[in-house]
Design an enzyme around this catalytic site. Sequence first.
Site, mmCIF file in Angstrom:
data_model
loop_
_atom_site.group_PDB
_atom_site.id
_atom_site.type_symbol
_atom_site.label_atom_id
_atom_site.label_comp_id
_atom_site.label_asym_id
_atom_site.label_seq_id
_atom_site.Cartn_x
_atom_site.Cartn_y
_atom_site.Cartn_z
ATOM 1 C CD GLU A 212 6.113 1.713 4.739
ATOM 2 O OE1 GLU A 212 5.576 2.841 4.794
ATOM 3 O OE2 GLU A 212 7.262 1.533 4.327
ATOM 4 C CD GLU A 400 8.257 -0.125 0.424
ATOM 5 O OE1 GLU A 400 8.608 1.042 0.727
ATOM 6 O OE2 GLU A 400 7.069 -0.466 0.316
HETATM 7 C C1 PNW Z 1 7.043 3.787 1.944
HETATM 8 N N1 PNW Z 1 8.014 8.460 6.328
HETATM 9 O O1 PNW Z 1 6.383 4.879 2.480
HETATM 10 C C2 PNW Z 1 5.963 3.139 1.115
HETATM 11 O O2 PNW Z 1 5.731 1.781 1.383
HETATM 12 C C3 PNW Z 1 6.088 3.416 -0.342
HETATM 13 O O3 PNW Z 1 4.819 3.343 -0.910
HETATM 14 C C4 PNW Z 1 6.759 4.754 -0.563
HETATM 15 O O4 PNW Z 1 6.746 5.170 -1.889
HETATM 16 C C5 PNW Z 1 8.182 4.639 -0.035
HETATM 17 O O5 PNW Z 1 8.192 4.219 1.323
HETATM 18 C C6 PNW Z 1 8.993 5.923 -0.148
HETATM 19 O O6 PNW Z 1 8.400 6.957 0.591
HETATM 20 C C7 PNW Z 1 6.877 5.734 3.416
HETATM 21 O O7 PNW Z 1 7.484 9.606 6.321
HETATM 22 C C8 PNW Z 1 6.284 6.973 3.470
HETATM 23 O O8 PNW Z 1 8.857 8.143 7.215
HETATM 24 C C9 PNW Z 1 6.657 7.870 4.439
HETATM 25 C C10 PNW Z 1 7.637 7.524 5.357
HETATM 26 C C11 PNW Z 1 8.244 6.279 5.294
HETATM 27 C C12 PNW Z 1 7.857 5.393 4.312
#
Ligand code: PNW
Length: 494
Positions: A212, A400
Amino acid sequence: MSDSVTRRRFAKVAGAAALGAAVTPAACSPPGPAQQQAAQPAAATPAQRSFPAGFLWGTATASYQVEGAAAEDGRSPSVWDTFARTPGKTVGSATGDVATDHYHRYKEDVQLMKALGTKVYRFSIAWPRVFPQGGGQPNPKGLDFYNRLVDELLANGIEPFATLYHWDLPQVLQDRVGGWESRETSEAFAAYAGHVAARLTDRVKHIFTINEFGAFVELGYNNGVHAPGLKLPPARFNQTRHHAVLGHGLAVQAIRAAAKPGTKIGLAENMTICAPVIESGEHIEAARRATRELNAQYLTVIKEGKYTDAYLARTGADAPKFTPADLAAIGSPLDFLGINIYTPVYVRADASPAGFAVVPHPASFPHMASPWLFIGPEALYWGPKHAADIWKEKEIYITENGCSSSDIPAADGRVYDTDRVMYLRNYLTHLQRATSEGVPVRGYFLWSLMDNFEWADGYTNRFGLHYVDFATQKRAPKLSADFYREVIRRNGVA
Ligand code: PNW
């Protein structure tokens, strides 16, 4: 075109089967003969609802979110240790010092995976365990943990998929060169990637470089809510984006040089998923254009080896500085694409030069416990579909997908997360729609195996199939774990 013909055509689309009775005219009024004919294919049989044979079901976690053991066996602090210890940066000043203690409980956690029936597991490797100084002298004890984990997975029939960077940059690199602001970090990442590849690819056949870009670069260097908590001005920020994709590209080259034959290399990107507001030609075409443009700084430059003209035009004087050699490295061919999918943006056709417009979510749009996690199950159709159409992807993994829920144990101690089951059932229905149309999705990793350290939200936001009591480290399957086990058992939406 008459109404019944429209319906017949709709019923012919393989994906419509997944929507089943809800779209069948028979469901709302007594069918005439023509409608009866049309209704037949839409009533999906179990076989039509299933995923391709050999589809890989799994779960995912990341090092800093689950491991704990922050100061054990020579691990040095990462930017997340520093950030979490800075007052006010995480809810309740939570840190990953202990997290879910996976470092010590990994054998128990592998049994949780086995009980679900998963065949694959995606985890990440903590760079500061392997190279506590960012580079230079490796720490063999650091890699030993991943050797133990990989062996335990394989002994239990679970195939390991390893991510090299899920945001825990060694703090020394932040201090010394400014982290991803500097290409020295891109180069150090490649050296670390080659080192790990040489030692794990006898058993680990799928390697992800970076998890990401769209989260750690944007949130860490632009709006400051993630480590290292910076708000850089545009030119420096765009250069940081460039060094991140460059790090990926140099790592691909280093892994290819060091890995055992047969190793497959990809990445796990939370690309912006553009769902057409209506599934008609003009809006689908607009969503496809939007996919390239809204991912220009990461996935598009990686897939195409060049920044789009529109990206360079809109960043103007603040555009990144790069060489042709940089672009060649960034565009290194990959063996598969990993996409992290939580939520879509909705796109419509528009008369503007770009040809598309993003439609903001109205205030009433439903979301899960995380305010950003808007519920749009069709994201799991359009994400892989666009990737296959635009970049001719041959091997796609959903690296994911999952959601946060309030997850309060009931009187009997169990968590009945019917909202997560609802979310998963609808998203997986759209993933099945994709595979039934031949979109080459080979596997799905549910986020997450268990509740864990949810970054700035600390331990207040749960994404797990297993409830973790953070005081005792006891894990307990939620209702959604039962649901997922049934999905895996029947290889179809349950
Ligand atoms: C992902 N947003 O993070 C990550 O790869 C994980 O580590 C995390 O725990 C999971 O999604 C759930 O949040 C994100 O703000 C963090 O759009 C923030 C966002 C999207 C994905």
